[in-house]
Design an enzyme around this catalytic site. Structure first.
Site, PDB file in Angstrom:
ATOM      1  CG  HIS A  18      -1.912   1.064   1.324  1.00 33.32           C
ATOM      2  ND1 HIS A  18      -3.018   1.018   2.150  1.00 33.32           N
ATOM      3  CD2 HIS A  18      -1.984   2.271   0.698  1.00 33.32           C
ATOM      4  CE1 HIS A  18      -3.724   2.124   2.030  1.00 33.32           C
ATOM      5  NE2 HIS A  18      -3.105   2.919   1.154  1.00 33.32           N
ATOM      6  CG  HIS A  20      -1.425   6.152  -2.635  1.00 29.58           C
ATOM      7  ND1 HIS A  20      -2.572   5.914  -3.352  1.00 29.58           N
ATOM      8  CD2 HIS A  20      -1.688   5.752  -1.361  1.00 29.58           C
ATOM      9  CE1 HIS A  20      -3.503   5.410  -2.541  1.00 29.58           C
ATOM     10  NE2 HIS A  20      -2.996   5.294  -1.332  1.00 29.58           N
ATOM     11  CG  HIS A 197      -7.718   3.413  -0.108  1.00 31.77           C
ATOM     12  ND1 HIS A 197      -7.070   2.831  -1.164  1.00 31.77           N
ATOM     13  CD2 HIS A 197      -6.785   4.189   0.509  1.00 31.77           C
ATOM     14  CE1 HIS A 197      -5.810   3.230  -1.180  1.00 31.77           C
ATOM     15  NE2 HIS A 197      -5.601   4.058  -0.181  1.00 31.77           N
ATOM     16  CD  GLU A 200      -7.570   6.691   4.710  1.00 30.13           C
ATOM     17  OE1 GLU A 200      -8.104   6.580   3.581  1.00 30.13           O
ATOM     18  OE2 GLU A 200      -6.478   7.285   4.872  1.00 30.13           O
ATOM     19  CG  ASP A 278      -1.605   5.703   2.715  1.00 31.44           C
ATOM     20  OD1 ASP A 278      -1.893   5.422   1.531  1.00 31.44           O
ATOM     21  OD2 ASP A 278      -2.434   6.213   3.499  1.00 31.44           O
ATOM     22  CG  ASP A 279      -0.177   9.011   0.409  1.00 30.61           C
ATOM     23  OD1 ASP A 279      -0.196   9.033  -0.831  1.00 30.61           O
ATOM     24  OD2 ASP A 279      -1.138   8.612   1.095  1.00 30.61           O
TER      25      ASP A 279
HETATM   26  N1  HPA Z   1      -6.195   7.548   1.252  1.00 33.35           N
HETATM   27  C1  HPA Z   1      -7.065   7.611   0.248  1.00 33.35           C
HETATM   28  N2  HPA Z   1      -6.724   7.976  -0.970  1.00 33.35           N
HETATM   29  C2  HPA Z   1      -5.447   8.307  -1.208  1.00 33.35           C
HETATM   30  C3  HPA Z   1      -4.516   8.263  -0.215  1.00 33.35           C
HETATM   31  C4  HPA Z   1      -4.904   7.866   1.080  1.00 33.35           C
HETATM   32  O1  HPA Z   1      -4.103   7.814   2.024  1.00 33.35           O
HETATM   33  N3  HPA Z   1      -3.335   8.642  -0.778  1.00 33.35           N
HETATM   34  C5  HPA Z   1      -3.567   8.875  -2.068  1.00 33.35           C
HETATM   35  N4  HPA Z   1      -4.861   8.688  -2.337  1.00 33.35           N
HETATM   36 ZN    ZN Z   2      -3.754   4.773   0.546  1.00 35.36          ZN
END
Ligand code: HPA
Ligand code: ZN
Length: 320
Positions: A18, A20, A197, A200, A278-279
């Protein structure tokens, strides 16, 4: 003991499931690309950019993330972004990574889809020679219509052979998974694995929908599934992996502290939890930083960490 557990996590060969690609855009790369591409941005220094990285929720983050995304314009930018992430991944002993890309967003920032996809295909080849196995997962924007997502999937046709799965991302609340039933049915017909996703910020109901109505192979995040014991039991019974991202959850106020993160409770319930970044450029760390901080906060022991690492390899879409 905790230091040994962290050291074990750092050195272990692991999979990241996971991440991006556009979320690996560091402030340094943002400034470099914006300058090179003559994009007008209201920042002159890396420090000024970093000051914007304080978020109160997912939507807040997505707005800043899109601002960074818009600095990208060329295959060269994507090549450099890809390499920057892969260097971190290899140094964190990642042997297999599954990278999300903004396939639907790219034409919206005035870039040609092939310019982005060619950079990814090229990156996969170059890094596989260095021992890093990479799969690509284009994600669709859930706040837009399903029709637009289906059009975007069609545009990817020349690249189907380079794609392993499709994903669903961006602003979750108000955009339930079942808005995309036809998209996921089409992707399944095409032979792709499916991820979304869910949970969250959205309620447990969104996780149920992703499993039962979209038929996903993994859930990205899944935090709020903890609120529904029947759902937790289902995730455990069917061994549906959760790709969790502790530092992201902390930065986006999904949890107030890592002490109360859901990872350990899911693990103890037998759910297939994995740890991911994630990011990474926005949330203060790459995969090993996520491991270190969740181990410290939740006092995870060696067997917890062995389980997390094994889960990551077993949940990958190809044998690592
Ligand atoms: N959550 C949802 N969408 C996203 C995320 C995230 O952390 N990063 C890039 N798109
Ligand atoms: Zn994500």
């Amino acid at each position: 003991m905790i230091e040994e557990t962290i050291e074990f996590a750092r050195n272990a060969h692991k999979a990241e499931l996971h991440m991006h690609l556009e979320g690996a855009l560091t402030p340094e790369l943002f400034l470099k690309f914006a300058t090179r591409n003559n994009k007008d941005i209201p920042y002159k220094t890396v420090e000024e950019i970093r000051e914007k990285y304080l978020f109160t929720n997912l939507e807040d983050f997505i707005n800043v993330y899109i601002e960074g995304f818009q600095s990208l314009a060329t295959t060269q930018d994507y090549n450099e972004l890809f390499d920057d992430y892969c260097e971190h991944a290899v140094s964190d002993n990642v042997v297999h990574t599954e990278i999300f890309t903004e396939a639907q967003g790219v034409p919206m920032i005035g870039m040609e889809l092939p310019d982005m996809m060619d950079a990814c295909v090229d990156g996969i080849e170059r890094w596989s020679k260095k021992g890093l196995e990479i799969l690509l997962i284009p994600t669709f924007l859930r706040h837009l219509s399903e029709r637009e997502a289906l059009e975007s999937l069609d545009l990817l046709e020349p690249y189907y052979k380079h794609i392993s799965a499709i994903g669903l991302a961006a602003v979750e609340l108000g955009h339930p998974p079942n808005k995309f039933k036809a998209l996921f049915a089409k992707a399944r017909e095409l032979g792709f694995k499916l991820v979304a996703h869910a949970g969250e910020e959205g309620p447990p109901e969104y996780v149920w929908q992703a499993i039962d109505e979209l038929g996903v192979d993994r859930i990205d995040h899944g935090n709020r599934a903890i609120e529904d014991p029947v759902l937790v039991a289902r995730l455990a019974r069917d061994q549906i992996p959760l790709t969790m991202c502790p530092l992201s959850n902390l930065c986006l106020c999904v949890v107030d502290s890592l002490e109360e993160h859901q990872a350990k409770r899911f693990l103890d319930a037998g759910v297939k939890v994995t740890i991911n970044s994630d990011d990474p450029a926005y949330f203060g760390g790459y995969i090993n930083d996520n491991f270190e901080q969740i181990i410290r906060a939740q006092q995870l022991d060696l067997s917890d960490v062995e389980q997390l690492i094994t889960n990551s390899l077993e949940s990958a879409f190809s044998p690592a």
